[in-house]
Design a protein around this motif. Structure first.
Motif, PDB file in Angstrom:
ATOM      1  N   LEU A  53       0.348  -8.709   2.697  1.00 53.78           N
ATOM      2  CA  LEU A  53       0.944  -7.380   2.776  1.00 53.78           C
ATOM      3  C   LEU A  53       0.245  -6.522   3.823  1.00 53.78           C
ATOM      4  CD1 LEU A  53       2.807  -5.120   1.648  1.00 53.78           C
ATOM      5  CD2 LEU A  53       1.019  -4.652  -0.047  1.00 53.78           C
ATOM      6  N   PHE A  54      -1.085  -6.522   3.814  1.00 58.06           N
ATOM      7  CA  PHE A  54      -1.837  -5.684   4.752  1.00 58.06           C
ATOM      8  C   PHE A  54      -1.665  -6.134   6.202  1.00 58.06           C
ATOM      9  CE2 PHE A  54      -4.947  -4.645   1.106  1.00 58.06           C
ATOM     10  CZ  PHE A  54      -4.132  -3.591   0.716  1.00 58.06           C
ATOM     11  N   ASN A  55      -1.264  -7.402   6.404  1.00 53.46           N
ATOM     12  CA  ASN A  55      -1.027  -7.900   7.761  1.00 53.46           C
ATOM     13  C   ASN A  55       0.433  -7.801   8.181  1.00 53.46           C
ATOM     14  OD1 ASN A  55      -3.740  -8.632   8.195  1.00 53.46           O
ATOM     15  ND2 ASN A  55      -3.445 -10.620   7.182  1.00 53.46           N
ATOM     16  N   ASP A  56       1.260  -7.265   7.302  1.00 53.04           N
ATOM     17  CA  ASP A  56       2.692  -7.165   7.589  1.00 53.04           C
ATOM     18  C   ASP A  56       2.965  -5.938   8.467  1.00 53.04           C
ATOM     19  OD1 ASP A  56       5.549  -6.667   7.382  1.00 53.04           O
ATOM     20  OD2 ASP A  56       5.552  -8.062   5.699  1.00 53.04           O
ATOM     21  N   THR A  57       3.689  -6.142   9.567  1.00 56.66           N
ATOM     22  CA  THR A  57       3.998  -5.035  10.479  1.00 56.66           C
ATOM     23  C   THR A  57       4.845  -3.977   9.798  1.00 56.66           C
ATOM     24  OG1 THR A  57       3.917  -6.559  12.362  1.00 56.66           O
ATOM     25  CG2 THR A  57       5.025  -4.434  12.711  1.00 56.66           C
ATOM     26  N   ARG A  58       5.785  -4.410   8.953  1.00 57.29           N
ATOM     27  CA  ARG A  58       6.643  -3.444   8.258  1.00 57.29           C
ATOM     28  C   ARG A  58       5.811  -2.554   7.346  1.00 57.29           C
ATOM     29  NH1 ARG A  58      12.015  -4.807   4.519  1.00 57.29           N
ATOM     30  NH2 ARG A  58      12.497  -2.619   4.004  1.00 57.29           N
ATOM     31  N   PHE A  59       4.792  -3.097   6.715  1.00 58.20           N
ATOM     32  CA  PHE A  59       3.916  -2.312   5.848  1.00 58.20           C
ATOM     33  C   PHE A  59       3.182  -1.242   6.658  1.00 58.20           C
ATOM     34  CE2 PHE A  59      -0.353  -1.805   3.895  1.00 58.20           C
ATOM     35  CZ  PHE A  59       0.044  -1.221   2.711  1.00 58.20           C
ATOM     36  N   HIS A  60       2.740  -1.596   7.855  1.00 57.00           N
ATOM     37  CA  HIS A  60       2.065  -0.613   8.711  1.00 57.00           C
ATOM     38  C   HIS A  60       3.017   0.517   9.093  1.00 57.00           C
ATOM     39  CE1 HIS A  60      -0.647  -4.205  10.087  1.00 57.00           C
ATOM     40  NE2 HIS A  60      -0.947  -3.783   8.871  1.00 57.00           N
ATOM     41  N   ILE A  61       4.273   0.170   9.395  1.00 58.68           N
ATOM     42  CA  ILE A  61       5.268   1.196   9.723  1.00 58.68           C
ATOM     43  C   ILE A  61       5.529   2.085   8.514  1.00 58.68           C
ATOM     44  CG2 ILE A  61       7.670   1.577  10.416  1.00 58.68           C
ATOM     45  CD1 ILE A  61       7.524  -1.020  12.003  1.00 58.68           C
TER      46      ILE A  61
END
Length: 285
Positions: A52-60
């Motif tokens: 999850l923490f490496n997911d680009t969508r999560f960062h957005i």
């Protein structure tokens, strides 16, 4: 004492069963390998959290959360305080205006989202009004814009919630003794000074409550966004709750959805725990 325990026991059991047990279950599912329609309780530790923490969508989504919280909380608190201050002047028709201001809070998020989706259509709604008054050059795409779409969503959200914050501030203003304002006026304080040095400091508990409520709404917002634009272009209006919904019920990645939900619970704890501690301090004093 015995009667109090007997009366509270059913509520305690219900809360423990239907709230805290499911919170614990959510954290547990976030540590297993259940990423299909078939349950799989193989323990994988923090693998889902790392993914999850490496997911680009999560960062957005975290960026969108900051944008939404900044816009939504600022609008609700500022406009809520201004409206409450105006109503506190004992104007004629106060009851009517109070009802009008707080009415949007009674409207569901889905209805609000649908109404504002129509209003924010690029070729109709608000843009049509701008064109009628000679502002043809100002035709924003509102929630469809890939950069400031989330800011547009906060307009609809604050329209719905500002009336409730206004009611909180109005109750706080009515609880301030008139003698304090009168004493400040006798000492030479003007209206601005009275609000700055007397009223606003006394309303800090109300402001803290408004921050917690609007902050919680910012973390869990789902219905309004899903009705207005969904995740939007390039996830411009995506939220953690919408990401969790799609991961869980769209992609059947239940463990990933549970990790998102658990992360939202931890974010909420940063607001709830200080609030509960402050309320406990108020009671003890």
């Amino acid at each position: 004492m015995t009667l109090a325990v007997l009366v509270l026991t059913p509520s305690i059991i219900a809360v423990a069963l239907f709230i805290y047990s499911f919170i614990g279950w959510t954290f547990y599912i976030s540590t297993v390998q259940w990423n299909s329609q078939v349950p799989n309780y193989t323990f994988v530790g923090l693998r889902n959290w790392i993914r999850l923490f490496n997911d680009t969508r999560f960062h957005i989504d975290l960026r969108n959360l900051l944008y939404y919280a900044a816009g939504f909380m600022t609008q609700c608190i500022v406009f809520g305080f201004i409206l409450a201050s105006l109503l506190d002047q004992k104007i004629k028709g106060e009851a009517l205006f109070r009802t009008i201001f707080i009415f949007p809070f009674a409207v569901s998020g889905i209805v609000t989202g649908v109404a504002w989706r129509w209003l924010m259509q690029p070729t109709t709604g608000i843009n049509l009004l701008f064109a009628r008054i000679g502002l043809d050059w100002f035709q924003p795409t509102w929630n469809s814009h890939p950069e400031y779409g989330m800011w547009a969503v906060t307009i609809a959200a604050s329209w719905q919630f500002t009336g409730y914050v206004m009611a909180l501030y109005l109750a706080g203003l009515r609880g301030i003794p008139y003698e304090l304002r009168e004493a400040a006026a006798i000492d030479g304080a003007g209206s601005f000074a009275i609000y700055r040095y007397v009223i606003i400091p006394l309303l800090m508990p109300v402001t803290f409550t408004a921050i917690v409520l609007t902050g919680m709404n910012s973390i869990r917002v789902f219905d309004l966004v899903s009705a207005m634009s969904g995740s939007g272009p390039a996830f411009a209006t995506d939220t953690l709750a919408f990401f969790m919904f799609q991961s869980t019920f769209g992609a059947y990645r239940y463990s990933l959805g549970a990790a998102i939900g658990a992360f939202m619970i931890l974010l909420s704890a940063f607001l709830i725990i200080p609030y509960l501690r402050s309320m406990r301090g108020e009671v003890e004093r």
